[in-house]
Scaffold this motif. Structure first.
Motif, mmCIF file in Angstrom:
data_model
loop_
_atom_site.group_PDB
_atom_site.id
_atom_site.type_symbol
_atom_site.label_atom_id
_atom_site.label_comp_id
_atom_site.label_asym_id
_atom_site.label_seq_id
_atom_site.Cartn_x
_atom_site.Cartn_y
_atom_site.Cartn_z
ATOM 1 N N UNK A 43 0.407 -6.382 13.143
ATOM 2 C CA UNK A 43 -0.589 -8.291 13.245
ATOM 3 C C UNK A 43 -1.860 -6.954 13.854
ATOM 4 N N UNK A 44 -2.814 -6.888 13.155
ATOM 5 C CA UNK A 44 -3.716 -5.520 14.131
ATOM 6 C C UNK A 44 -4.940 -5.672 13.158
ATOM 7 N N UNK A 45 -4.354 -6.451 11.732
ATOM 8 C CA UNK A 45 -5.408 -6.043 10.389
ATOM 9 C C UNK A 45 -6.934 -6.511 11.766
ATOM 10 N N UNK A 46 -7.877 -6.093 11.215
ATOM 11 C CA UNK A 46 -7.812 -4.655 10.136
ATOM 12 C C UNK A 46 -7.934 -3.110 10.922
ATOM 13 N N UNK A 47 -7.582 -3.324 12.059
ATOM 14 C CA UNK A 47 -6.414 -1.720 12.146
ATOM 15 C C UNK A 47 -5.445 -0.988 11.665
ATOM 16 N N UNK A 48 -4.837 -0.058 12.348
ATOM 17 C CA UNK A 48 -3.956 0.378 11.280
ATOM 18 C C UNK A 48 -2.455 1.073 11.630
ATOM 19 N N UNK B 228 0.947 -1.150 -0.024
ATOM 20 C CA UNK B 228 0.342 -0.005 0.010
ATOM 21 C C UNK B 228 1.111 1.177 0.044
ATOM 22 N N UNK B 229 0.271 2.116 -0.523
ATOM 23 C CA UNK B 229 1.392 2.803 -0.680
ATOM 24 C C UNK B 229 0.794 4.783 -0.474
ATOM 25 N N UNK B 230 1.013 5.699 0.661
ATOM 26 C CA UNK B 230 0.125 7.038 0.975
ATOM 27 C C UNK B 230 0.973 7.920 0.314
ATOM 28 N N UNK C 185 5.665 3.608 0.313
ATOM 29 C CA UNK C 185 5.186 1.910 0.186
ATOM 30 C C UNK C 185 5.708 0.798 1.365
ATOM 31 N N UNK C 186 4.117 0.687 2.437
ATOM 32 C CA UNK C 186 4.656 -0.109 3.283
ATOM 33 C C UNK C 186 3.879 -1.595 2.476
ATOM 34 N N UNK D 202 2.210 12.539 8.875
ATOM 35 C CA UNK D 202 1.840 11.310 9.543
ATOM 36 C C UNK D 202 1.350 10.425 8.717
ATOM 37 N N UNK D 203 1.667 9.613 7.962
ATOM 38 C CA UNK D 203 0.854 8.113 6.980
ATOM 39 C C UNK D 203 -0.042 7.551 7.901
ATOM 40 N N UNK D 204 -0.617 7.045 6.773
ATOM 41 C CA UNK D 204 -1.842 5.735 8.234
ATOM 42 C C UNK D 204 -1.748 4.855 7.373
ATOM 43 N N UNK D 205 -1.221 3.599 7.820
ATOM 44 C CA UNK D 205 -1.324 2.259 6.449
ATOM 45 C C UNK D 205 -2.374 1.183 7.576
#
Length: 221
Positions: free
Chosen positions: A143-148, A29-31, A181-182, A43-46
């Motif tokens: 490891x917190x999907x669907x978190x951020x 994913x890219x921000x 990109x993460x 701050x970028x959130x993924x």
């Protein structure tokens, strides 16, 4: 002999059993970031990594980024003779995220020119940089999907211009823009047909019976 094909298929079903094998895969994913006035930060959130109920195993977290640093302004030669003008752009970008994941990238650009007596001209200098780094442990915060998860991007440095006596420089902007990109590298599972040792004797016996019946059929013919 209508049972010949079903018998062969039955033997094959015993001979091959479904198992799971690991398959490497990625999620990315890219921000974008825009540091409109450096020094600055954003701050970028993924999305966090979703292990699909434990069926996916995270092996590494990868960070890639590309950035452009840009400085602009106006240079003025206030003397009565031509002067040399030197522009320098020097900047460092940093990114930091969960698990102690940090990365840094620097950019440097220098440009020299001559400026006539009494001249005032717009000037601009641009530099690009990129980086790629990995995290191989400490995945807990991812490891917190669907978190951020958040990454902080910061930029610092300077854009200057100078020359001989009488030269002045007015800085109008000093910016940093780019993409981060993460990437989650992980192992998934997929069904594969392979020989099963536990069922091999039974399968061989069935195939032997099938071969014997075919021989007997030929003899009777």
């Amino acid at each position: 002999m209508m049972y010949a094909k079903p018998l062969a298929a039955f033997a094959a079903a015993f001979l091959f059993a479904g198992v799971t094998s690991a398959n490497a895969a990625t999620m990315s994913q890219t921000e974008s970031f825009n540091l409109a006035d450096m020094p600055g930060n954003q701050t970028l959130t993924f999305d966090g990594f979703d292990d699909a109920g434990g069926s996916l195993s995270l092996t590494s977290v990868e960070l890639q980024w590309d950035a452009t640093l840009n400085g602009s302004g106006t240079a003025t030669n206030n003397s009565d003779s031509a002067r040399s003008l030197t522009l320098i752009l020097d900047a460092t970008l940093d990114a930091s995220g969960p698990g102690g994941f940090t990365d840094s990238s620097s950019a440097f650009e220098l440009e020299a020119s001559m400026l006539g007596a009494g001249d005032s001209v717009p000037v601009e200098l641009e530099a690009t940089t990129n980086s790629n780094s990995f995290l191989y442990a400490g995945f807990g915060d991812y490891l917190n999907g669907p978190g951020s998860v958040d990454f902080d991007v910061s930029g610092d440095g300077y854009f200057v211009g100078g020359g001989g006596g009488g030269m002045t420089m007015a800085i109008e902007s000093f910016t940093g823009t780019g993409d981060v990109t993460l990437i989650y590298n992980y192992d998934g599972t997929a069904a594969t047909l392979v020989p099963s040792p536990a069922t091999l004797p039974a399968a061989l016996a069935l195939m032997g019976m099938f071969a014997a019946r075919r021989r007997r059929r030929r003899t009777e013919a």
